[in-house]
Write a protein that holds these residues in place. Structure first.
Motif, PDB file in Angstrom:
ATOM      1  N   GLN A  55      38.140   1.078  -2.156  1.00 55.47           N
ATOM      2  CA  GLN A  55      37.277   0.685  -1.743  1.00 55.47           C
ATOM      3  C   GLN A  55      36.222   1.425  -1.592  1.00 55.47           C
ATOM      4  O   GLN A  55      34.897   1.552  -0.712  1.00 55.47           O
ATOM      5  CB  GLN A  55      36.288  -0.283  -2.596  1.00 55.47           C
ATOM      6  CG  GLN A  55      36.894  -1.630  -3.289  1.00 55.47           C
ATOM      7  CD  GLN A  55      36.822  -0.769  -4.450  1.00 55.47           C
ATOM      8  OE1 GLN A  55      35.851  -0.708  -4.659  1.00 55.47           O
ATOM      9  NE2 GLN A  55      37.685  -0.685  -5.029  1.00 55.47           N
ATOM     10  N   ARG A  57      35.263   5.522  -0.253  1.00 51.23           N
ATOM     11  CA  ARG A  57      35.201   6.828  -0.600  1.00 51.23           C
ATOM     12  C   ARG A  57      35.784   7.925   0.650  1.00 51.23           C
ATOM     13  O   ARG A  57      35.811   7.408   1.522  1.00 51.23           O
ATOM     14  CB  ARG A  57      33.668   7.957  -0.797  1.00 51.23           C
ATOM     15  CG  ARG A  57      33.145   7.010  -2.008  1.00 51.23           C
ATOM     16  CD  ARG A  57      31.532   8.113  -2.602  1.00 51.23           C
ATOM     17  NE  ARG A  57      30.997   6.509  -3.300  1.00 51.23           N
ATOM     18  CZ  ARG A  57      30.534   7.547  -3.981  1.00 51.23           C
ATOM     19  NH1 ARG A  57      29.550   8.750  -4.208  1.00 51.23           N
ATOM     20  NH2 ARG A  57      29.871   7.144  -5.141  1.00 51.23           N
ATOM     21  N   SER A  80      43.358   0.578  -4.274  1.00 46.42           N
ATOM     22  CA  SER A  80      42.907   1.191  -4.835  1.00 46.42           C
ATOM     23  C   SER A  80      42.345   2.105  -5.020  1.00 46.42           C
ATOM     24  O   SER A  80      42.466   2.527  -3.441  1.00 46.42           O
ATOM     25  CB  SER A  80      41.685   0.052  -5.840  1.00 46.42           C
ATOM     26  OG  SER A  80      40.730   0.332  -3.921  1.00 46.42           O
ATOM     27  N   LEU A  82      39.713   5.390  -6.113  1.00 45.51           N
ATOM     28  CA  LEU A  82      38.951   6.634  -7.073  1.00 45.51           C
ATOM     29  C   LEU A  82      39.847   7.573  -6.938  1.00 45.51           C
ATOM     30  O   LEU A  82      39.556   8.415  -5.978  1.00 45.51           O
ATOM     31  CB  LEU A  82      38.257   6.841  -6.109  1.00 45.51           C
ATOM     32  CG  LEU A  82      37.334   4.548  -5.343  1.00 45.51           C
ATOM     33  CD1 LEU A  82      35.544   5.381  -4.991  1.00 45.51           C
ATOM     34  CD2 LEU A  82      36.581   3.874  -6.787  1.00 45.51           C
ATOM     35  N   TYR A 100      37.029   8.024 -12.441  1.00 52.23           N
ATOM     36  CA  TYR A 100      38.008   6.609 -12.843  1.00 52.23           C
ATOM     37  C   TYR A 100      38.134   5.829 -11.877  1.00 52.23           C
ATOM     38  O   TYR A 100      38.460   6.536 -10.195  1.00 52.23           O
ATOM     39  CB  TYR A 100      39.361   6.780 -13.313  1.00 52.23           C
ATOM     40  CG  TYR A 100      39.571   7.854 -14.121  1.00 52.23           C
ATOM     41  CD1 TYR A 100      39.550   7.052 -15.690  1.00 52.23           C
ATOM     42  CD2 TYR A 100      38.660   8.613 -14.278  1.00 52.23           C
ATOM     43  CE1 TYR A 100      39.239   7.746 -17.290  1.00 52.23           C
ATOM     44  CE2 TYR A 100      39.156  10.188 -15.581  1.00 52.23           C
ATOM     45  CZ  TYR A 100      38.718   9.432 -16.720  1.00 52.23           C
ATOM     46  OH  TYR A 100      39.297  10.555 -17.625  1.00 52.23           O
ATOM     47  N   ALA A 101      38.419   4.142 -11.998  1.00 50.54           N
ATOM     48  CA  ALA A 101      38.720   2.989 -10.880  1.00 50.54           C
ATOM     49  C   ALA A 101      40.571   3.047 -10.452  1.00 50.54           C
ATOM     50  O   ALA A 101      40.344   2.552 -12.381  1.00 50.54           O
ATOM     51  CB  ALA A 101      38.182   2.087 -10.581  1.00 50.54           C
ATOM     52  N   GLU A 103      43.595   1.036  -9.573  1.00 51.51           N
ATOM     53  CA  GLU A 103      44.450  -0.517  -9.204  1.00 51.51           C
ATOM     54  C   GLU A 103      45.736  -0.211  -9.187  1.00 51.51           C
ATOM     55  O   GLU A 103      46.079  -0.145 -10.586  1.00 51.51           O
ATOM     56  CB  GLU A 103      43.598  -1.659  -9.006  1.00 51.51           C
ATOM     57  CG  GLU A 103      44.347  -2.824  -7.947  1.00 51.51           C
ATOM     58  CD  GLU A 103      43.329  -4.113  -7.489  1.00 51.51           C
ATOM     59  OE1 GLU A 103      44.182  -5.035  -8.044  1.00 51.51           O
ATOM     60  OE2 GLU A 103      42.560  -4.057  -8.010  1.00 51.51           O
ATOM     61  N   GLY A 137      44.082   3.649 -14.613  1.00 49.96           N
ATOM     62  CA  GLY A 137      42.333   2.791 -14.389  1.00 49.96           C
ATOM     63  C   GLY A 137      41.494   3.163 -15.769  1.00 49.96           C
ATOM     64  O   GLY A 137      41.261   4.541 -16.497  1.00 49.96           O
ATOM     65  N   VAL A 140      34.933   5.048 -15.204  1.00 54.81           N
ATOM     66  CA  VAL A 140      33.657   4.800 -14.127  1.00 54.81           C
ATOM     67  C   VAL A 140      32.154   5.096 -14.772  1.00 54.81           C
ATOM     68  O   VAL A 140      30.895   5.146 -15.264  1.00 54.81           O
ATOM     69  CB  VAL A 140      34.036   4.188 -13.049  1.00 54.81           C
ATOM     70  CG1 VAL A 140      32.266   3.417 -12.633  1.00 54.81           C
ATOM     71  CG2 VAL A 140      35.145   3.156 -12.235  1.00 54.81           C
ATOM     72  N   TRP A 152      30.108   5.542  -8.752  1.00 50.95           N
ATOM     73  CA  TRP A 152      31.180   4.455  -8.732  1.00 50.95           C
ATOM     74  C   TRP A 152      30.342   3.987  -8.237  1.00 50.95           C
ATOM     75  O   TRP A 152      30.090   3.778  -7.250  1.00 50.95           O
ATOM     76  CB  TRP A 152      32.305   4.751  -7.894  1.00 50.95           C
ATOM     77  CG  TRP A 152      33.480   5.682  -8.003  1.00 50.95           C
ATOM     78  CD1 TRP A 152      34.842   5.334  -9.532  1.00 50.95           C
ATOM     79  CD2 TRP A 152      34.249   6.941  -7.361  1.00 50.95           C
ATOM     80  NE1 TRP A 152      35.625   6.865  -9.348  1.00 50.95           N
ATOM     81  CE2 TRP A 152      34.950   7.912  -8.120  1.00 50.95           C
ATOM     82  CE3 TRP A 152      33.880   7.332  -6.169  1.00 50.95           C
ATOM     83  CZ2 TRP A 152      35.061   8.704  -8.346  1.00 50.95           C
ATOM     84  CZ3 TRP A 152      34.155   8.392  -6.651  1.00 50.95           C
ATOM     85  CH2 TRP A 152      35.208   9.239  -6.605  1.00 50.95           C
TER      86      TRP A 152
END
Length: 153
Positions: A55, A57, A80, A82, A100-101, A103, A137, A140, A152
């Motif tokens: 979470q 950047r 996770s 990004l 995209y995200a 996990e 994922g 987003v 995001w």
């Protein structure tokens, strides 16, 4: 003049070959140690760039040259990512920037590869040794390739 042009080209090819043959440099994400490859999970960028971790950047200094031979080192466990698709490199990009995200549970000693499934619009993390999908994922955001930031949430 032609001599220097050919010399520069040969030097560039030689440097690229040496980079490809060398062991990858490990770049720490989240404070993971880089002195023992078997104690960390490693992520190699494929058709996706890693742009965030847990979470947060990535800062510009954490983003490596995509031509270089490197892997991101992360501690084993659930993390996770990004990610952003790799642009085509044309002067006039033909595709949008997709963000995209994802996990995933990552294991020590394993090298993972981050790719995009363009048809399904998914980010895919897979084991590099077996090709097994570990996690997918969702998309987003999608915006113009001329935009400089993924959105995001």
């Amino acid at each position: 003049m032609k001599f220097w042009g050919k010399t520069k080209l040969l030097l560039l090819v030689a440097a690229s070959a040496l980079t490809a043959c060398s062991d990858p440099v490990m770049v720490s994400l989240g404070g993971a140690p880089t002195d023992n490859a078997q104690s960390v999970a490693r992520i190699r960028e494929g058709s996706m760039f890693v742009r965030g971790f847990d979470q947060r950047r990535l800062e510009l200094k954490e983003i490596r040259n995509p031509i270089g031979n490197f892997v991101f080192a992360v501690t084993p466990g659930t993390h996770s990512l990004l990610a952003m698709n790799v642009q085509s490199g044309h002067v006039i990009p033909t595709e949008a920037m997709r963000c995209y995200a994802i996990e995933a549970e990552m294991k020590a000693g394993v090298i993972y590869r981050l790719d995009e499934d363009k048809g399904m619009r998914l980010a895919v993390l897979k084991r590099e040794d077996t090709g097994e999908r570990v996690a997918v994922g969702a998309l987003v955001s999608e915006q113009s390739a001329y935009s400089d930031v993924c959105r995001w949430k």
